[in-house]
Design a protein around this motif. Sequence first.
Motif, short mmCIF file in Angstrom:
data_model
loop_
_atom_site.label_atom_id
_atom_site.label_comp_id
_atom_site.label_asym_id
_atom_site.label_seq_id
_atom_site.Cartn_x
_atom_site.Cartn_y
_atom_site.Cartn_z
N LEU A 33 47.03 -57.55 59.29
CA LEU A 33 48.20 -57.05 58.56
C LEU A 33 48.59 -57.97 57.41
N LYS A 34 48.58 -59.27 57.66
CA LYS A 34 48.95 -60.23 56.61
C LYS A 34 47.97 -60.16 55.45
N ALA A 35 46.68 -60.00 55.76
CA ALA A 35 45.66 -59.90 54.71
C ALA A 35 45.87 -58.64 53.87
N VAL A 36 46.29 -57.56 54.52
CA VAL A 36 46.54 -56.31 53.80
C VAL A 36 47.74 -56.47 52.87
N GLU A 37 48.80 -57.07 53.38
CA GLU A 37 50.00 -57.30 52.56
C GLU A 37 49.68 -58.16 51.34
N ASP A 38 48.91 -59.22 51.56
CA ASP A 38 48.54 -60.12 50.46
C ASP A 38 47.68 -59.39 49.43
N ALA A 39 46.73 -58.59 49.91
CA ALA A 39 45.82 -57.88 49.00
C ALA A 39 46.59 -56.86 48.16
N LEU A 40 47.49 -56.13 48.80
CA LEU A 40 48.23 -55.08 48.09
C LEU A 40 49.19 -55.65 47.05
N SER A 41 49.57 -56.90 47.23
CA SER A 41 50.46 -57.54 46.25
C SER A 41 49.75 -57.74 44.91
N HIS A 42 48.42 -57.64 44.91
CA HIS A 42 47.63 -57.82 43.69
C HIS A 42 47.14 -56.48 43.12
N SER A 43 47.61 -55.37 43.68
CA SER A 43 47.16 -54.06 43.22
C SER A 43 47.81 -53.69 41.88
N ASP A 44 47.02 -53.06 41.02
CA ASP A 44 47.52 -52.60 39.72
C ASP A 44 48.03 -51.16 39.77
#
Length: 251
Positions: free
Chosen positions: A55-66
């Motif tokens: 879950l934490k990895a998903v949250e971190d990744a989505l914070s970089h979405s354009d």
Amino acid sequence: MSGGDIEKDILGQVEFYFSDENLITDKFMNENLKSKGGLSLDTLMTFKRMKRFDLKAVEDALSHSDVLNVKDGFISRIKPAPSTDDLENLKKELNSRTIVLKDIPLNADLDQLQQAFGSTGAIQIRIKKNGVVFLVFRSVEDVEIFLKNDIKFQGQNFEKMTFEEYEKTNYKKQSNKNGRKNDSRNRRGRNNKFSRNSGGSRGDLRKDTDNANDKSETKPADEKTSEKPPVVENAEVKPSENKNASEAETK
């Protein structure tokens, strides 16, 4: 898999869920975007292909979405979702960039297909349960190149066609299937009609049989009757005759 690869994998997967291409066929996502404007992170993590991620990895990744926003555990598109009419037009355009593969092994999974066809320009892969796979390409040119090349999956050949060709083939099969159903219904109708007639005939036969049985059963009774009545009749008639005779004589 490195942290960068995991982030890329997560972004690719989640952004695909929210993409126009996916909304054309994904009713669940389409309804959520229309009614709620997006999807909760908790719901996203229940998706089969998301369970492999933390879950934490998903949250971190989505914070970089354009293309996606994440706020208070809720994911939404930066660009508004297309309307129903827009999706219908997109569907036609998408179909022109779609290749259909047949005779793919039934046990093939999405990761294997992605590994085999990801470098061909395919941006979306969908699997049907009957060994049919849909590949969506970036452009019509990529579609033409894919059709020309001799590509194998796990060393095996497979049938490939445009979506238009697939629809025609599928339509013919469906028409033939419906035709067979209608023929079957007609046959059943004829059989039912025949059965009713036959039923009537069988009913008549049963009646005849019953009558025959009655006769066969009554024959012994008739034989008894044929023996007894003459005796009875003679016994009854004779006294009457005698009585009449005596009365006649009296008169």
